[in-house]
Design a protein around this motif. Structure first.
Motif, PDB file in Angstrom:
ATOM      1  N   ASP A  57     -59.511 -96.789  36.319  1.00 29.96           N
ATOM      2  CA  ASP A  57     -60.310 -97.182  37.478  1.00 29.96           C
ATOM      3  C   ASP A  57     -61.166 -98.422  37.163  1.00 29.96           C
ATOM      4  O   ASP A  57     -62.061 -98.354  36.324  1.00 29.96           O
ATOM      5  CB  ASP A  57     -61.206 -95.994  37.858  1.00 29.96           C
ATOM      6  CG  ASP A  57     -61.965 -96.231  39.148  1.00 29.96           C
ATOM      7  OD1 ASP A  57     -61.965 -97.378  39.632  1.00 29.96           O
ATOM      8  OD2 ASP A  57     -62.551 -95.272  39.656  1.00 29.96           O
ATOM      9  N   HIS A  59     -63.493 -99.740  38.830  1.00 27.26           N
ATOM     10  CA  HIS A  59     -64.903 -99.539  39.203  1.00 27.26           C
ATOM     11  C   HIS A  59     -65.715 -99.001  38.028  1.00 27.26           C
ATOM     12  O   HIS A  59     -66.923 -99.162  37.972  1.00 27.26           O
ATOM     13  CB  HIS A  59     -65.022 -98.513  40.334  1.00 27.26           C
ATOM     14  CG  HIS A  59     -64.450 -98.958  41.642  1.00 27.26           C
ATOM     15  ND1 HIS A  59     -65.092 -99.829  42.464  1.00 27.26           N
ATOM     16  CD2 HIS A  59     -63.301 -98.632  42.269  1.00 27.26           C
ATOM     17  CE1 HIS A  59     -64.354-100.013  43.560  1.00 27.26           C
ATOM     18  NE2 HIS A  59     -63.259 -99.301  43.460  1.00 27.26           N
ATOM     19  N   GLU A  60     -65.032 -98.292  37.145  1.00 29.98           N
ATOM     20  CA  GLU A  60     -65.723 -97.548  36.093  1.00 29.98           C
ATOM     21  C   GLU A  60     -65.580 -98.148  34.706  1.00 29.98           C
ATOM     22  O   GLU A  60     -66.224 -97.710  33.772  1.00 29.98           O
ATOM     23  CB  GLU A  60     -65.137 -96.116  36.044  1.00 29.98           C
ATOM     24  CG  GLU A  60     -65.548 -95.267  37.211  1.00 29.98           C
ATOM     25  CD  GLU A  60     -67.062 -95.123  37.273  1.00 29.98           C
ATOM     26  OE1 GLU A  60     -67.641 -94.560  36.336  1.00 29.98           O
ATOM     27  OE2 GLU A  60     -67.650 -95.603  38.248  1.00 29.98           O
ATOM     28  N   SER A 199     -61.509 -98.098  50.437  1.00 23.07           N
ATOM     29  CA  SER A 199     -60.658 -99.054  49.717  1.00 23.07           C
ATOM     30  C   SER A 199     -59.623 -99.759  50.592  1.00 23.07           C
ATOM     31  O   SER A 199     -58.965-100.684  50.136  1.00 23.07           O
ATOM     32  CB  SER A 199     -59.915 -98.329  48.596  1.00 23.07           C
ATOM     33  OG  SER A 199     -59.043 -97.380  49.167  1.00 23.07           O
ATOM     34  N   SER A 220     -67.147 -97.222  45.871  1.00 22.95           N
ATOM     35  CA  SER A 220     -66.664 -96.767  44.574  1.00 22.95           C
ATOM     36  C   SER A 220     -66.347 -95.278  44.671  1.00 22.95           C
ATOM     37  O   SER A 220     -67.032 -94.546  45.397  1.00 22.95           O
ATOM     38  CB  SER A 220     -67.738 -96.999  43.518  1.00 22.95           C
ATOM     39  OG  SER A 220     -67.437 -96.237  42.371  1.00 22.95           O
ATOM     40  N   GLU A 248     -56.859 -91.039  46.089  1.00 17.83           N
ATOM     41  CA  GLU A 248     -56.647 -92.196  45.207  1.00 17.83           C
ATOM     42  C   GLU A 248     -57.111 -91.867  43.799  1.00 17.83           C
ATOM     43  O   GLU A 248     -57.705 -90.825  43.562  1.00 17.83           O
ATOM     44  CB  GLU A 248     -57.471 -93.383  45.700  1.00 17.83           C
ATOM     45  CG  GLU A 248     -57.248 -93.732  47.134  1.00 17.83           C
ATOM     46  CD  GLU A 248     -58.317 -94.691  47.591  1.00 17.83           C
ATOM     47  OE1 GLU A 248     -58.234 -95.858  47.205  1.00 17.83           O
ATOM     48  OE2 GLU A 248     -59.242 -94.274  48.298  1.00 17.83           O
ATOM     49  N   LEU A 249     -56.894 -92.851  42.925  1.00 18.56           N
ATOM     50  CA  LEU A 249     -57.451 -92.811  41.580  1.00 18.56           C
ATOM     51  C   LEU A 249     -58.957 -92.552  41.705  1.00 18.56           C
ATOM     52  O   LEU A 249     -59.632 -93.247  42.450  1.00 18.56           O
ATOM     53  CB  LEU A 249     -57.234 -94.192  40.970  1.00 18.56           C
ATOM     54  CG  LEU A 249     -57.393 -94.368  39.468  1.00 18.56           C
ATOM     55  CD1 LEU A 249     -56.299 -93.608  38.752  1.00 18.56           C
ATOM     56  CD2 LEU A 249     -57.303 -95.854  39.115  1.00 18.56           C
ATOM     57  N   GLY A 250     -59.461 -91.552  41.022  1.00 18.01           N
ATOM     58  CA  GLY A 250     -60.897 -91.298  41.066  1.00 18.01           C
ATOM     59  C   GLY A 250     -61.307 -90.248  42.086  1.00 18.01           C
ATOM     60  O   GLY A 250     -62.403 -89.713  42.019  1.00 18.01           O
ATOM     61  N   HIS A 273     -55.209 -98.874  43.321  1.00 24.13           N
ATOM     62  CA  HIS A 273     -55.877 -99.673  42.288  1.00 24.13           C
ATOM     63  C   HIS A 273     -55.028 -99.845  41.025  1.00 24.13           C
ATOM     64  O   HIS A 273     -55.561-100.186  39.985  1.00 24.13           O
ATOM     65  CB  HIS A 273     -57.195 -99.017  41.862  1.00 24.13           C
ATOM     66  CG  HIS A 273     -58.255 -99.018  42.927  1.00 24.13           C
ATOM     67  ND1 HIS A 273     -58.079 -98.450  44.149  1.00 24.13           N
ATOM     68  CD2 HIS A 273     -59.513 -99.515  42.938  1.00 24.13           C
ATOM     69  CE1 HIS A 273     -59.184 -98.586  44.871  1.00 24.13           C
ATOM     70  NE2 HIS A 273     -60.070 -99.234  44.164  1.00 24.13           N
TER      71      HIS A 273
END
Ligand SMILES: [Zn+2]
Length: 300
Positions: A57, A59-60, A199, A220, A248-250, A273
């Motif tokens: 991810d 964002h992280e 997103s 996020s 999604e991812l996350g 992502h």
């Protein structure tokens, strides 16, 4: 002995400087989807490395010591901007201060702001009005960045990629057209998106979808979700007769399942992502459109 050490030093020094001496320039791109497009554009004219490993991810992500070294050594760094790489912000700011050239992709697009009511929430919506970094879900925004990279690459690396950018622009136009054709198979009334986080705004704007809700309010996937948020989301899903919830991812799988169970709506995994196995942005977008449109065009 001394001469042997000097020799080793000379050889080591020579091998470190060799890439610059040989004219190979290095570009570091912060994350994979943007990296894929830069690789398509640059091809073998420069070495392109991506910092955030594909599937992690962005964002992280926190950069490693090696990542920071690569950023500081690069002839050009290409970042998304608008807070996507928040974990890398400090490293990028320090590189800038140290004289590294940093190109920010979102400086060259028409920036979208989160609309009221998109990030469904029981309380005040923190995300409303925030600049949305997820521009890569719109092929024409990607095309704008490709064209903006031409003078940048000319200036910072001394390479002229105007012809390659024109060819890539043509392929992105074509991708945009093909995506519109896929979307046209979904009835207008069913073009409603509920996603893991905020997103898909650029995709929605480009292809005529309405964002009706997100599982995690905000830009996020890591923000807090309250029971009140979920109750509102459940009502929105039911009121809008939403046909699918995209995770999604996350996104917490347990949370997605709970919403799916509560509403009886199908939960579908969407890759927003990360790149597919072939590493291609074109395959990424084709898959994205198909995964969204398949469940939405299906009869209830
Ligand atoms: Zn995101």
């Amino acid at each position: 002995m001394l001469s042997a050490l000097v020799m080793i030093g000379l050889v080591a020094g020579w091998s470190c400087r060799a890439p610059q001496a040989g004219g190979a320039k290095s570009i570091v791109v912060t994350y994979s989807v943007l990296g894929s497009i830069v690789k398509e554009l640059v091809d073998d004219q420069a070495a392109v490395a991506v910092t955030v490993p594909n599937g992690v991810d962005p964002h992280e992500y926190q950069p490693s010591v090696k990542d920071i070294e690569a950023i500081n050594r690069a002839d050009l760094v290409i970042e998304n901007g608008l807070g996507l790489e928040s974990g890398m912000a400090r490293a990028l700011a320090e590189a800038r201060r140290g004289g590294v050239r940093v190109f920010t992709a979102t400086d060259h697009i028409s920036v979208r702001r989160v609309g009221a009511g998109e990030g469904v929430s029981g309380g005040p919506d923190q995300a409303t009005g925030a600049a949305d970094p997820h521009f890569w879900t719109d092929p024409l925004a990607i095309e704008a960045v490709v064209h903006a990279l031409v003078p940048e690459l000319q200036e910072s690396l001394g390479i002229d990629l105007s012809q390659q950018a024109a060819d890539l622009g043509y392929r992105l136009d074509r991708l945009n057209y093909e995506t519109s054709k896929t979307v046209a198979t979904v009835p207008l009334n069913d073009r409603k998106l509920v996603t893991g986080h905020e997103s898909m705004g650029y995709f929605a704007d480009r292809f005529g979808f309405k964002l009706v809700g997100v599982i995690v309010p905000g830009l996020s996937p890591q923000a807090e979700v309250s029971p009140a948020d979920l109750a509102v989301l459940q009502k929105v899903i039911e009121d809008n007769q939403v046909k699918a919830i995209f995770t999604e991812l996350g996104t917490s799988p347990a949370l997605a399942k709970a919403i799916g169970d509560a509403t009886g709506v199908r939960v579908v995994e969407l890759t927003t992502h990360a790149l597919p196995a072939d590493g291609s942005y074109f395959t990424f977008m084709t898959n994205l459109a198909q995964v969204i449109c398949g469940p939405l065009r299906a009869s209830p």
